[in-house]
Scaffold this motif. Structure first.
Motif, PDB file in Angstrom:
ATOM      1  N   ALA A 126       7.771-106.033 -41.508  1.00 58.10           N
ATOM      2  CA  ALA A 126       8.219-106.090 -42.905  1.00 58.10           C
ATOM      3  C   ALA A 126       8.849-107.427 -43.245  1.00 58.10           C
ATOM      4  O   ALA A 126       9.415-108.108 -42.388  1.00 58.10           O
ATOM      5  CB  ALA A 126       9.209-104.961 -43.163  1.00 58.10           C
ATOM      6  N   ARG A 127       8.732-107.790 -44.520  1.00 61.38           N
ATOM      7  CA  ARG A 127       9.346-109.012 -45.047  1.00 61.38           C
ATOM      8  C   ARG A 127       9.993-108.664 -46.377  1.00 61.38           C
ATOM      9  O   ARG A 127       9.392-107.966 -47.207  1.00 61.38           O
ATOM     10  CB  ARG A 127       8.250-110.068 -45.242  1.00 61.38           C
ATOM     11  N   VAL A 128      11.219-109.119 -46.588  1.00 61.18           N
ATOM     12  CA  VAL A 128      11.933-108.834 -47.835  1.00 61.18           C
ATOM     13  C   VAL A 128      11.586-109.905 -48.864  1.00 61.18           C
ATOM     14  O   VAL A 128      11.676-111.102 -48.581  1.00 61.18           O
ATOM     15  CB  VAL A 128      13.467-108.816 -47.597  1.00 61.18           C
ATOM     16  N   GLU A 129      11.195-109.476 -50.056  1.00 57.74           N
ATOM     17  CA  GLU A 129      10.896-110.430 -51.134  1.00 57.74           C
ATOM     18  C   GLU A 129      12.207-110.990 -51.688  1.00 57.74           C
ATOM     19  O   GLU A 129      13.218-110.270 -51.780  1.00 57.74           O
ATOM     20  CB  GLU A 129      10.111-109.741 -52.248  1.00 57.74           C
ATOM     21  N   PRO A 130      12.233-112.271 -52.074  1.00 59.66           N
ATOM     22  CA  PRO A 130      13.495-112.908 -52.453  1.00 59.66           C
ATOM     23  C   PRO A 130      14.139-112.372 -53.734  1.00 59.66           C
ATOM     24  O   PRO A 130      15.354-112.258 -53.810  1.00 59.66           O
ATOM     25  CB  PRO A 130      13.131-114.384 -52.614  1.00 59.66           C
ATOM     26  N   GLN A 131      13.328-111.993 -54.711  1.00 57.04           N
ATOM     27  CA  GLN A 131      13.901-111.648 -56.021  1.00 57.04           C
ATOM     28  C   GLN A 131      14.184-110.158 -56.173  1.00 57.04           C
ATOM     29  O   GLN A 131      13.426-109.316 -55.711  1.00 57.04           O
ATOM     30  CB  GLN A 131      12.937-112.075 -57.149  1.00 57.04           C
ATOM     31  N   GLN A 132      15.319-109.865 -56.840  1.00 56.86           N
ATOM     32  CA  GLN A 132      15.588-108.479 -57.248  1.00 56.86           C
ATOM     33  C   GLN A 132      14.930-108.238 -58.604  1.00 56.86           C
ATOM     34  O   GLN A 132      14.872-109.141 -59.442  1.00 56.86           O
ATOM     35  CB  GLN A 132      17.097-108.260 -57.394  1.00 56.86           C
ATOM     36  N   SER A 133      14.466-107.011 -58.840  1.00 50.64           N
ATOM     37  CA  SER A 133      13.934-106.651 -60.157  1.00 50.64           C
ATOM     38  C   SER A 133      15.095-106.430 -61.120  1.00 50.64           C
ATOM     39  O   SER A 133      16.261-106.380 -60.709  1.00 50.64           O
ATOM     40  CB  SER A 133      13.102-105.374 -60.062  1.00 50.64           C
ATOM     41  N   LEU A 134      14.786-106.286 -62.391  1.00 51.11           N
ATOM     42  CA  LEU A 134      15.826-106.082 -63.401  1.00 51.11           C
ATOM     43  C   LEU A 134      16.640-104.811 -63.128  1.00 51.11           C
ATOM     44  O   LEU A 134      17.827-104.738 -63.429  1.00 51.11           O
ATOM     45  CB  LEU A 134      15.191-106.000 -64.803  1.00 51.11           C
ATOM     46  N   ASP A 135      15.986-103.799 -62.528  1.00 53.13           N
ATOM     47  CA  ASP A 135      16.710-102.552 -62.238  1.00 53.13           C
ATOM     48  C   ASP A 135      17.468-102.608 -60.912  1.00 53.13           C
ATOM     49  O   ASP A 135      18.025-101.608 -60.456  1.00 53.13           O
ATOM     50  CB  ASP A 135      15.743-101.356 -62.244  1.00 53.13           C
ATOM     51  N   GLY A 136      17.472-103.798 -60.262  1.00 55.58           N
ATOM     52  CA  GLY A 136      18.215-103.971 -59.006  1.00 55.58           C
ATOM     53  C   GLY A 136      17.414-103.659 -57.757  1.00 55.58           C
ATOM     54  O   GLY A 136      17.897-103.844 -56.636  1.00 55.58           O
ATOM     55  N   SER A 137      16.178-103.190 -57.933  1.00 53.05           N
ATOM     56  CA  SER A 137      15.360-102.861 -56.752  1.00 53.05           C
ATOM     57  C   SER A 137      14.729-104.130 -56.170  1.00 53.05           C
ATOM     58  O   SER A 137      14.720-105.179 -56.805  1.00 53.05           O
ATOM     59  CB  SER A 137      14.266-101.850 -57.125  1.00 53.05           C
ATOM     60  N   ASP A 292      11.961-115.244 -40.010  1.00 54.71           N
ATOM     61  CA  ASP A 292      10.659-115.009 -40.661  1.00 54.71           C
ATOM     62  C   ASP A 292      10.522-113.637 -41.319  1.00 54.71           C
ATOM     63  O   ASP A 292       9.423-113.080 -41.378  1.00 54.71           O
ATOM     64  CB  ASP A 292       9.504-115.203 -39.658  1.00 54.71           C
ATOM     65  N   ILE A 293      11.640-113.086 -41.809  1.00 54.32           N
ATOM     66  CA  ILE A 293      11.508-111.831 -42.570  1.00 54.32           C
ATOM     67  C   ILE A 293      12.128-111.979 -43.966  1.00 54.32           C
ATOM     68  O   ILE A 293      12.451-111.000 -44.624  1.00 54.32           O
ATOM     69  CB  ILE A 293      12.099-110.615 -41.811  1.00 54.32           C
ATOM     70  N   GLY A 294      12.318-113.248 -44.382  1.00 53.26           N
ATOM     71  CA  GLY A 294      12.729-113.532 -45.759  1.00 53.26           C
ATOM     72  C   GLY A 294      14.202-113.338 -46.054  1.00 53.26           C
ATOM     73  O   GLY A 294      14.592-113.212 -47.213  1.00 53.26           O
ATOM     74  N   LEU A 295      15.053-113.324 -45.027  1.00 48.75           N
ATOM     75  CA  LEU A 295      16.456-112.970 -45.252  1.00 48.75           C
ATOM     76  C   LEU A 295      17.213-114.024 -46.056  1.00 48.75           C
ATOM     77  O   LEU A 295      17.886-113.698 -47.036  1.00 48.75           O
ATOM     78  CB  LEU A 295      17.169-112.715 -43.918  1.00 48.75           C
ATOM     79  N   GLU A 296      17.137-115.278 -45.615  1.00 51.19           N
ATOM     80  CA  GLU A 296      17.934-116.307 -46.291  1.00 51.19           C
ATOM     81  C   GLU A 296      17.489-116.505 -47.735  1.00 51.19           C
ATOM     82  O   GLU A 296      18.316-116.696 -48.628  1.00 51.19           O
ATOM     83  CB  GLU A 296      17.875-117.619 -45.487  1.00 51.19           C
ATOM     84  N   GLU A 297      16.154-116.408 -47.960  1.00 50.31           N
ATOM     85  CA  GLU A 297      15.635-116.526 -49.330  1.00 50.31           C
ATOM     86  C   GLU A 297      16.140-115.378 -50.214  1.00 50.31           C
ATOM     87  O   GLU A 297      16.305-115.525 -51.422  1.00 50.31           O
ATOM     88  CB  GLU A 297      14.094-116.517 -49.325  1.00 50.31           C
ATOM     89  N   ALA A 298      16.399-114.218 -49.581  1.00 52.10           N
ATOM     90  CA  ALA A 298      16.889-113.054 -50.336  1.00 52.10           C
ATOM     91  C   ALA A 298      18.407-113.084 -50.495  1.00 52.10           C
ATOM     92  O   ALA A 298      18.982-112.165 -51.095  1.00 52.10           O
ATOM     93  CB  ALA A 298      16.463-111.768 -49.625  1.00 52.10           C
ATOM     94  N   VAL A 313      31.377-101.724 -44.075  1.00 52.12           N
ATOM     95  CA  VAL A 313      30.490-100.637 -44.503  1.00 52.12           C
ATOM     96  C   VAL A 313      29.022-101.087 -44.450  1.00 52.12           C
ATOM     97  O   VAL A 313      28.166-100.575 -45.165  1.00 52.12           O
ATOM     98  CB  VAL A 313      30.856-100.075 -45.907  1.00 52.12           C
ATOM     99  N   SER A 314      28.756-102.098 -43.591  1.00 53.31           N
ATOM    100  CA  SER A 314      27.396-102.557 -43.272  1.00 53.31           C
ATOM    101  C   SER A 314      26.703-103.347 -44.373  1.00 53.31           C
ATOM    102  O   SER A 314      25.494-103.580 -44.305  1.00 53.31           O
ATOM    103  CB  SER A 314      26.496-101.380 -42.846  1.00 53.31           C
ATOM    104  N   ARG A 315      27.462-103.767 -45.432  1.00 58.47           N
ATOM    105  CA  ARG A 315      26.835-104.570 -46.491  1.00 58.47           C
ATOM    106  C   ARG A 315      26.623-106.003 -46.016  1.00 58.47           C
ATOM    107  O   ARG A 315      27.481-106.577 -45.334  1.00 58.47           O
ATOM    108  CB  ARG A 315      27.717-104.604 -47.737  1.00 58.47           C
ATOM    109  N   THR A 316      25.509-106.600 -46.412  1.00 59.63           N
ATOM    110  CA  THR A 316      25.305-108.037 -46.205  1.00 59.63           C
ATOM    111  C   THR A 316      25.779-108.753 -47.470  1.00 59.63           C
ATOM    112  O   THR A 316      26.293-108.126 -48.395  1.00 59.63           O
ATOM    113  CB  THR A 316      23.811-108.347 -45.970  1.00 59.63           C
ATOM    114  N   SER A 317      25.552-110.063 -47.515  1.00 60.20           N
ATOM    115  CA  SER A 317      25.960-110.835 -48.696  1.00 60.20           C
ATOM    116  C   SER A 317      25.022-110.624 -49.883  1.00 60.20           C
ATOM    117  O   SER A 317      25.320-111.045 -50.995  1.00 60.20           O
ATOM    118  CB  SER A 317      25.996-112.323 -48.330  1.00 60.20           C
TER     119      SER A 317
END
Length: 482
Positions: A126-137, A292-298, A313-317
């Motif tokens: 899996a790779r995380v896409e950098p942008q959040q959608s308007l609804d936060g997803s 290589d899973i898109g973390l810093e870009e996200a 509580v396990s939250r990242t930045s």
């Protein structure tokens, strides 16, 4: 129509699958993406396999070290010329086949549990896409082994990607003679002379296990002693046991390179010395799987080591992205990963949540004897982090230990001077992993040494030593008060 919360969990180890179970039970739509099968390193290449191997080693040690003392007679039909042969041997191929079978069965059980709870399991990276959608997803792209890609929408993402063995550039494992700890289960024959590089928990566990199985073991430690991160009294007992059983423990010796020379391995130390064996096991730490899973870009902040920075509580930045397990570098324990994963889900899904408290974590080193710890440590007391009184009692004085032929080990408890509240403990004994639990309960519930001392113990039992240490601490407290 009511919106169902969509959770995507990247990584199926203890942090990931325990989080999946919680999220599914709380009504979320859960997808776990994993490339190796659920269970992660803990089940497939680390905890479950190594402890299964150690279980065989443990039986052999118990037999080897105590059968004569306990009066057991072994009928030995070895010819006189070979009378010095070991009475008990091991078929490592058979042991390793059992190891792999158990690991796979455990992985299947976990997959079934997650599916039964309503979660979906996907095989891929899996790779995380950098942008959040308007609804936060966010979108998570999953690439399957055949190269095809699928896009998942997530209201929250949990990163539970684990870690992999660190390598020394001039000592690359080849899976045959130079091995990392994920490759040892492919061996069909017992290594005659095994060099173990690294004297942390992994190195010490494997060194002790292979020594018990019948290998001639050399343990290369770059530090003054084995298990530099553990209780110093416990490490001293273990090192003494290792040496007594014939292990060559080389302290203050840093390995610089390892290379194949025919059917042997030569390990070069930083001072120029060269040691030779038939096999070499590299146990020099691990590296988080965060590249290589898109973390810093996200927007996920990483430490210099590559570990993901998280709060209690396990939250990242990054909003909506949580992390759990070895990729966070908090404590490389399956129990801690599972707790981080569960906490993340409780937090995001609005359930009651207790922040992670590392001062109640119990841990165990599966050597022989085992070393179990909980709460504040000797280093915390010596360094002035906490004011505590300490009593240590050798197991030699325990009647059950005498009956079982146990000579090595102790129970040590730390308590607060005024109140007698238990804040930590160390047990060095066979099955210390089981004996630490009463001390864990005391630490977790702020029990006093008086309460432990007043609870009944079975006579004779090893747990009697826990009550005896508590009695001694309580007596000293009352003496000080008078």
């Amino acid at each position: 129509m009511e919106h169902v919360t969509r959770i995507v969990i990247i990584g199926g180890g203890p942090g990931g699958y325990e989080a999946a179970l919680v999220a599914a039970q709380l009504g979320a739509e859960v997808t776990v993406v994993d490339c190796d099968g659920l269970g992660g390193a803990s089940v497939l290449t680390d905890c479950v396999p190594s402890k299964t191997l150690i279980a065989t080693a443990e039986v052999m040690t118990t037999f080897d070290s105590s059968y004569e003392e306990l009066g057991i007679i072994v009928a030995d039909d070895t010819p006189p010329l070979e009378q010095a042969a070991r009475v008990v041997g091991v078929d490592l191929g058979k042991v390793n086949r059992r190891v792999k079978r158990l690991a796979l069965a455990q992985s299947h059980d976990i997959t079934a549990s997650v599916t039964r709870a309503g979660g979906r399991v996907m095989r891929g990276r899996a790779r995380v896409e950098p942008q959040q959608s308007l609804d936060g997803s966010r979108r998570v792209i999953v690439r399957a082994a055949d190269g095809s890609e699928q896009s998942l929408v997530a209201d929250a993402v949990l990163l539970a990607t684990g870690a992999h063995p660190r390598e020394i550039p001039d000592a690359k494992p080849d899976g045959e003679r130079i091995l990392n700890w994920t490759q040892v289960y492919d061996l069909d024959e017992l290594p005659q002379e095994l060099i173990v590089v690294g004297s942390g928990v992994t190195g010490a566990e494997f060194a002790g296990a292979y020594q018990a199985l019948g290998s001639k073991v050399t343990l290369v430690s770059s530090r003054d002693r084995v298990l530099p991160g553990e209780d110093p009294d416990a490490a001293a007992v273990l090192e003494d046991v290792f040496r007594r059983r014939g292990m060559n423990v080389m302290s203050r010796s840093r390995a610089q390179a390892a290379k194949r020379v025919g059917d042997r391995v030569e390990v070069t130390l930083s001072d120029g010395r060269v040691i030779s064996g038939t096999h070499c096991l590299m146990a020099v730490g691990s590296i988080p799987n965060t590249a290589d899973i898109g973390l810093e870009e996200a927007g996920v902040k990483l430490a210099e080591s590559g570990h993901i920075l998280t709060d209690k509580v396990s939250r990242t930045s990054a909003p909506g992205i949580y992390a759990a397990g070895d990729c966070t570098g908090v404590l490389a324990l399956a129990s801690v990963a599972a707790m981080q994963g569960r906490i993340a889900m409780y937090h995001f899904l609005g359930d009651a949540v207790t922040p992670l408290n590392l001062k109640t974590v119990s841990a165990n080193v599966f050597t022989d004897p085992e070393i179990a710890t909980v709460g504040y440590s000797q280093a915390d007391v010596d360094g002035g982090k906490i004011d505590a009184r300490v009593v240590k009692l050798p197991l030699l004085r325990n009647p059950r230990a005498k009956m079982q032929g146990i000579r090595d080990g102790f129970v040590k408890i730390f308590c607060r001077p005024g109140t007698g509240i238990v804040v930590g403990g160390v047990v060095v004994a066979p099955r210390a992993s089981e004996l630490i639990h009463p001390i864990s309960l005391a630490v977790d519930n702020n029990l006093t040494v008086e309460q432990i001392a007043n609870a009944f113990t079975v006579y004779p039992s090893l747990s009697g030593s826990i009550a005896e240490v508590a009695r001694q601490l309580h007596t000293r407290k009352t003496q000080e008060e008078s």
